[in-house]
Write a protein that holds these residues in place. Sequence first.
Motif, PDB file in Angstrom:
ATOM      1  N   CYS A 131       0.839  -1.203   0.000  1.00  6.19           N
ATOM      2  CA  CYS A 131       0.000   0.000   0.000  1.00  6.19           C
ATOM      3  C   CYS A 131       0.874   1.253   0.000  1.00  6.19           C
ATOM      4  O   CYS A 131       1.720   1.431   0.884  1.00  6.19           O
ATOM      5  CB  CYS A 131      -0.929   0.001   1.220  1.00  6.19           C
ATOM      6  SG  CYS A 131      -1.929   1.495   1.331  1.00  6.19           S
ATOM      7  N   HIS A 170      -0.482   4.250   0.021  1.00  6.07           N
ATOM      8  CA  HIS A 170      -1.249   5.269   0.730  1.00  6.07           C
ATOM      9  C   HIS A 170      -1.777   6.375  -0.192  1.00  6.07           C
ATOM     10  O   HIS A 170      -1.960   7.520   0.219  1.00  6.07           O
ATOM     11  CB  HIS A 170      -0.345   5.875   1.822  1.00  6.07           C
ATOM     12  CG  HIS A 170      -1.116   6.410   2.986  1.00  6.07           C
ATOM     13  ND1 HIS A 170      -2.049   5.674   3.649  1.00  6.07           N
ATOM     14  CD2 HIS A 170      -1.099   7.637   3.578  1.00  6.07           C
ATOM     15  CE1 HIS A 170      -2.574   6.420   4.603  1.00  6.07           C
ATOM     16  NE2 HIS A 170      -2.022   7.609   4.578  1.00  6.07           N
ATOM     17  N   GLY A 176      -4.736   6.585  -1.672  1.00  5.48           N
ATOM     18  CA  GLY A 176      -6.124   6.969  -1.402  1.00  5.48           C
ATOM     19  C   GLY A 176      -7.074   6.828  -2.582  1.00  5.48           C
ATOM     20  O   GLY A 176      -8.244   7.189  -2.473  1.00  5.48           O
ATOM     21  N   THR A 224     -10.338   5.084  -1.778  1.00  9.18           N
ATOM     22  CA  THR A 224     -11.328   5.740  -0.925  1.00  9.18           C
ATOM     23  C   THR A 224     -12.547   6.203  -1.730  1.00  9.18           C
ATOM     24  O   THR A 224     -13.686   6.089  -1.276  1.00  9.18           O
ATOM     25  CB  THR A 224     -10.677   6.943  -0.206  1.00  9.18           C
ATOM     26  OG1 THR A 224      -9.549   6.421   0.509  1.00  9.18           O
ATOM     27  CG2 THR A 224     -11.605   7.613   0.773  1.00  9.18           C
ATOM     28  N   ARG A 254      -8.314   3.105   3.092  1.00  7.01           N
ATOM     29  CA  ARG A 254      -7.006   3.597   3.534  1.00  7.01           C
ATOM     30  C   ARG A 254      -6.980   3.782   5.051  1.00  7.01           C
ATOM     31  O   ARG A 254      -6.015   3.405   5.722  1.00  7.01           O
ATOM     32  CB  ARG A 254      -6.666   4.913   2.821  1.00  7.01           C
ATOM     33  CG  ARG A 254      -5.294   5.428   3.176  1.00  7.01           C
ATOM     34  CD  ARG A 254      -4.877   6.569   2.290  1.00  7.01           C
ATOM     35  NE  ARG A 254      -5.792   7.714   2.392  1.00  7.01           N
ATOM     36  CZ  ARG A 254      -5.592   8.876   1.788  1.00  7.01           C
ATOM     37  NH1 ARG A 254      -4.524   9.049   1.038  1.00  7.01           N
ATOM     38  NH2 ARG A 254      -6.451   9.867   1.920  1.00  7.01           N
ATOM     39  N   CYS A 260      -7.616  -0.320  -6.583  1.00  4.87           N
ATOM     40  CA  CYS A 260      -6.229  -0.115  -6.145  1.00  4.87           C
ATOM     41  C   CYS A 260      -5.219  -0.380  -7.270  1.00  4.87           C
ATOM     42  O   CYS A 260      -5.170  -1.474  -7.819  1.00  4.87           O
ATOM     43  CB  CYS A 260      -5.928  -1.036  -4.960  1.00  4.87           C
ATOM     44  SG  CYS A 260      -4.206  -0.938  -4.455  1.00  4.87           S
TER      45      CYS A 260
END
Length: 423
Positions: free
Chosen positions: A25, A27, A29, A32, A49, A85
Motif C-alpha cells: 500500500c 497510501h 487513497g 477511498t 485507507r 487499487c
Amino acid sequence: MQTQLAEFIRNTSDGREAEEILRACVHCGFCTATCPTYQLLGDELDGPRGRIYLIKQVLEGQQPTAKTRLHLDRCLTCRACESTCPSGVRYGRLVDIGRHVVEAKVPRRGADRAVRWALRTFVPRAGLFGAAMKAGRAVRGVLPQVLKDKVPLARAAGPWPGVRHSRRMLTLAGCVQPSMAPSINAAAARVLDALGISLLEAPGAGCCGAVRHHLNDHDGGKADMKRNIDAWWPMIEAGEIEAIVMTASGCGAQVKDYAYLLREDPAYAERAQRVSAMTQDIGETIVAEAQALERLLASRKLKSEPLAWHAPCSLQHGLKLRGGVERILTAAGFELTPVRDSHLCCGSAGTYSLLQPELSHTLRDNKLAALGEGGAGMIASANIGCITHLQAGTRTPVRHWIEWLDMRLSDTSAIADIEAAGK
Ligand code: SF4
Ligand code: SF4
C-alpha cells in the motif's frame, strides 16, 4: 508502507501475509473514492485507507478499542477497493487478519456477542436454518421489518431433471439457498440439462464456510470447507464430474479460496487445490457452452424485455468476473438497462444487513434507485444474499439471472411467467 509488526504476530503466517500486504500500500487513497461506507459516512476511518492504517497500528502493537472494531465492522468486505487499487493491495485478506486480531483483543459483550453467536450457529446449518425459515414464514406478518426482509415468500423450485448425460457437474446446495430460493439450483439444473450436462448435489455438503469465516470464526469456517471437500472428493477422485458449479457468487468466491485458506493444512491442502481449480461460477459454465446455448436460443422467438443487472461484489470484485453474464442475458434477448454506480455494493454482504441495518438499508435504497432508472420491470443478480436483500425493498421481481434464462428457454416471456405466478 513501512511496517514494524509486534512480537505477537511477527513470525506467524498471518503476520507475514499482513506485512506483505501493508508494504504494497502506497497510501495514495484512490480506493477511498469507490468505497461505499466512505461515501456514506465521509470519515477516512470508514474507508479502506483509514482501515488499513487502523490494522497496521494494531499489528504494530497498539491496543485497539471498541471504536477500532466498529470501523472494521462497518466494512462490507465488498472489495471494491481492491478493484480500484493500482498497487494490487489485497485488502480483503488484510481485513480478515485485522478483524481476527481485534476481535480477540476487544471481546464483544451483550447483544452484539449473542447475535453473532446465533448467526454463526444457525445460518451455516441448512437444516436448522430451513426450520427457522419455515417458522419465520408462519409468523412473517408480525415479524419486525429487519427480520421480515430475511424471510422471503416460498417459491416452488420446479422439476430437477434426472441424471441422463455423460457430462456431469456438481453444484453446492449451500446453507440458506435451499430454503430461501431452491428455484435457483433447479433452474441451473434445467438449463444445463438442455445444454447436455447433468447437474448433481452431493449429500453431506453444506455451507461453503464464508458465514463463519467472515464472522471471525476461522476454525469453524475451515471445518465447513473440509466437510465439503470430503463430500465432493469421492466423485472428483472417480473422475465422475468435470466441474463444481457455483450458483451463488459469494460461495464461489469462498470455494475458489479453499486452496489458499487450507494451504497449510497437510491433510487437505492438495485436495483443496484441486477443488478450487475445478470450481467455476455458473456464468463461466454457461459462457463456455455459448455455442450450444445459441443453438437453443435460435429456435425460439425472443421477445426483447428490459432487465436491470446487479453484479454482486463477490462476482465483480471477488471473482473478478465481468461481462460474461451480461453477454449471456443479451444473447437471450434481454435488453440490459444502464445502471449507475454499478461497482457499488447493494448492502447485503452476508450477515452485514443484520449487523449494520442502517448502512445496509441506505445502500439498498441507493442501489434500487439506480437499478430502476432504466425503467426495467425485472432485476437480475447472481447471489442469494443480494437477491433476497434487494427483493425486500422492491415490488419489482428480483431473480438469479439463471432463473430468467431458464424461463426464457421455457419459451415464455420471463416477466409474464412471474406475473402468472403472482410474483
Ligand atoms: S489500498 Fe491501494 S488505492 Fe488504497 S491507499 Fe493503498 S495503494 Fe492506494
Ligand atoms: S471492502 Fe468495501 S466497504 Fe470495505 S473498505 Fe473496501 S470498498 Fe470500503
